[in-house]
Design an enzyme around this catalytic site. Structure first.
Site, PDB file in Angstrom:
ATOM      1  N   ARG A 180      37.825 -23.109   0.532  1.00 22.32           N
ATOM      2  CA  ARG A 180      36.448 -23.040   1.046  1.00 22.32           C
ATOM      3  C   ARG A 180      36.456 -23.234   2.555  1.00 22.32           C
ATOM      4  O   ARG A 180      36.952 -24.256   3.055  1.00 22.32           O
ATOM      5  CB  ARG A 180      35.599 -24.111   0.362  1.00 22.32           C
ATOM      6  CG  ARG A 180      34.123 -24.112   0.716  1.00 22.32           C
ATOM      7  CD  ARG A 180      33.389 -25.096  -0.197  1.00 22.32           C
ATOM      8  NE  ARG A 180      31.980 -25.205   0.148  1.00 22.32           N
ATOM      9  CZ  ARG A 180      31.386 -26.326   0.589  1.00 22.32           C
ATOM     10  NH1 ARG A 180      32.093 -27.440   0.721  1.00 22.32           N
ATOM     11  NH2 ARG A 180      30.104 -26.341   0.867  1.00 22.32           N
ATOM     12  N   PHE A 219      31.753 -25.652  10.669  1.00 13.32           N
ATOM     13  CA  PHE A 219      31.474 -26.782   9.767  1.00 13.32           C
ATOM     14  C   PHE A 219      32.768 -27.433   9.321  1.00 13.32           C
ATOM     15  O   PHE A 219      33.151 -28.492   9.834  1.00 13.32           O
ATOM     16  CB  PHE A 219      30.633 -26.300   8.587  1.00 13.32           C
ATOM     17  CG  PHE A 219      30.335 -27.355   7.550  1.00 13.32           C
ATOM     18  CD1 PHE A 219      30.295 -28.708   7.868  1.00 13.32           C
ATOM     19  CD2 PHE A 219      30.066 -26.986   6.238  1.00 13.32           C
ATOM     20  CE1 PHE A 219      30.014 -29.674   6.903  1.00 13.32           C
ATOM     21  CE2 PHE A 219      29.778 -27.939   5.258  1.00 13.32           C
ATOM     22  CZ  PHE A 219      29.757 -29.278   5.596  1.00 13.32           C
ATOM     23  N   GLN A 251      38.082 -26.703   3.581  1.00 11.49           N
ATOM     24  CA  GLN A 251      38.324 -27.609   2.450  1.00 11.49           C
ATOM     25  C   GLN A 251      39.527 -27.146   1.643  1.00 11.49           C
ATOM     26  O   GLN A 251      39.734 -25.950   1.436  1.00 11.49           O
ATOM     27  CB  GLN A 251      37.084 -27.657   1.554  1.00 11.49           C
ATOM     28  CG  GLN A 251      37.199 -28.654   0.404  1.00 11.49           C
ATOM     29  CD  GLN A 251      35.899 -28.787  -0.370  1.00 11.49           C
ATOM     30  OE1 GLN A 251      34.818 -28.494   0.151  1.00 11.49           O
ATOM     31  NE2 GLN A 251      35.980 -29.241  -1.612  1.00 11.49           N
ATOM     32  N   ASN A 309      34.119 -35.006  -2.095  1.00  9.21           N
ATOM     33  CA  ASN A 309      33.771 -35.732  -3.317  1.00  9.21           C
ATOM     34  C   ASN A 309      32.623 -35.042  -4.031  1.00  9.21           C
ATOM     35  O   ASN A 309      32.028 -34.090  -3.519  1.00  9.21           O
ATOM     36  CB  ASN A 309      33.455 -37.202  -3.008  1.00  9.21           C
ATOM     37  CG  ASN A 309      32.241 -37.372  -2.104  1.00  9.21           C
ATOM     38  OD1 ASN A 309      31.210 -36.733  -2.288  1.00  9.21           O
ATOM     39  ND2 ASN A 309      32.367 -38.253  -1.105  1.00  9.21           N
ATOM     40  N   PHE A 356      38.667 -32.370   3.401  1.00 11.56           N
ATOM     41  CA  PHE A 356      38.243 -31.331   4.335  1.00 11.56           C
ATOM     42  C   PHE A 356      38.571 -31.760   5.756  1.00 11.56           C
ATOM     43  O   PHE A 356      38.734 -32.951   6.046  1.00 11.56           O
ATOM     44  CB  PHE A 356      36.762 -30.983   4.176  1.00 11.56           C
ATOM     45  CG  PHE A 356      35.801 -32.111   4.470  1.00 11.56           C
ATOM     46  CD1 PHE A 356      35.222 -32.255   5.723  1.00 11.56           C
ATOM     47  CD2 PHE A 356      35.437 -33.017   3.472  1.00 11.56           C
ATOM     48  CE1 PHE A 356      34.322 -33.279   5.990  1.00 11.56           C
ATOM     49  CE2 PHE A 356      34.529 -34.040   3.722  1.00 11.56           C
ATOM     50  CZ  PHE A 356      33.972 -34.170   4.993  1.00 11.56           C
ATOM     51  N   LEU A 370      27.299 -36.249   7.231  1.00 13.57           N
ATOM     52  CA  LEU A 370      28.259 -36.671   6.208  1.00 13.57           C
ATOM     53  C   LEU A 370      28.659 -38.144   6.359  1.00 13.57           C
ATOM     54  O   LEU A 370      29.347 -38.680   5.490  1.00 13.57           O
ATOM     55  CB  LEU A 370      29.508 -35.796   6.271  1.00 13.57           C
ATOM     56  CG  LEU A 370      29.285 -34.295   6.058  1.00 13.57           C
ATOM     57  CD1 LEU A 370      30.612 -33.557   6.132  1.00 13.57           C
ATOM     58  CD2 LEU A 370      28.592 -34.032   4.730  1.00 13.57           C
ATOM     59  N   HIS A 403      31.098 -39.644   3.016  1.00 10.47           N
ATOM     60  CA  HIS A 403      32.482 -39.198   2.862  1.00 10.47           C
ATOM     61  C   HIS A 403      33.384 -40.104   3.695  1.00 10.47           C
ATOM     62  O   HIS A 403      33.040 -40.460   4.824  1.00 10.47           O
ATOM     63  CB  HIS A 403      32.636 -37.745   3.314  1.00 10.47           C
ATOM     64  CG  HIS A 403      31.891 -36.764   2.465  1.00 10.47           C
ATOM     65  ND1 HIS A 403      32.480 -36.072   1.431  1.00 10.47           N
ATOM     66  CD2 HIS A 403      30.589 -36.389   2.480  1.00 10.47           C
ATOM     67  CE1 HIS A 403      31.571 -35.287   0.854  1.00 10.47           C
ATOM     68  NE2 HIS A 403      30.416 -35.467   1.472  1.00 10.47           N
TER      69      HIS A 403
END
Length: 208
Positions: free
Chosen positions: A97, A102, A105, A144, A155, A164, A168
């Site tokens: 991903r 951004f 991942q 997660n 990531f 985030l 995270h």
């Protein structure tokens, strides 16, 4: 599926578990001074089968020792499948991903699509703390599926992702020229579900 969440205006940050007596540097976390006592690991990355460079990362064992050790063992392959004693880890896995500006991942060596979860401590392990913040590019953070659901997926940030924070666990950062390799991965064209059209793989990994 484990994932880093896109920004949500209404999201309320969870309370940080940072202890009052912990004194951290005032530097932004993505520019944090290296600690020579911390482990350093690497990914040798390929895109479409062609080598594009190495991502070297310092793991913040001085901030998140349990999370850092989980990741380190998946880099070295020293964690073994209990059934057949084969190494479990990130070698020959993909970044499944990618969202430009951004994050990228990866880490799902079970299913390869973001739905697999396992850790060196069992299926999942709790959020260790939220001391580190997502202040810029090159930070290493746990993907997660909600509170206390950390496993093997992670990531790497491509920009500040402050929404985030407190959701995270940030446990390391990319060092030196590894950011150039990160940008190469970030710019791979993607299709549905932000899946890269060219296979972005970790051909080799380990500890420095």
């Amino acid at each position: 599926a484990a994932r880093a969440r896109a920004p949500a205006k209404s999201a309320k940050p969870l309370r940080s578990t940072c202890l009052p007596q912990q004194k951290m540097s005032t530097d932004p976390w993505h520019q944090r001074q290296t600690n020579p006592q911390n482990p350093v690991v690497f990914f040798d990355v390929t895109i479409g089968g062609a080598a594009v460079g190495r991502v070297t990362m310092e793991l913040w064992a001085d901030v998140c020792p349990k999370t850092a050790e989980n990741f380190r063992k998946f880099c070295t392959g020293e964690h073994k499948n209990q059934r057949d004693l084969t190494p479990m880890g990130y070698k020959n896995t993909t970044f499944h991903r990618i969202i430009k500006d951004f994050m990228i991942q990866g880490g799902d060596f079970l299913k390869g699509d973001g739905t697999g979860c396992v850790s060196t401590y069992g299926t999942k392990f709790p959020d260790e703390n939220f001391v580190g913040k997502h202040t810029g590019a090159g930070l290493l953070s746990m993907a997660n599926s909600g509170p206390d659901s950390n496993g093997c997926q992670f990531f790497l940030t491509c920009a500040p992702t402050e929404w985030l924070d407190d959701k995270h666990v940030v446990f390391g950062r990319v060092l030196g020229d590894g950011l150039l390799t990160l940008r190469k991965i970030e710019n791979v064209q993607c299709g549905a579900n932000n899946k890269p059209r060219a296979i972005c793989a970790i051909a080799e990994c380990g500890e420095m």
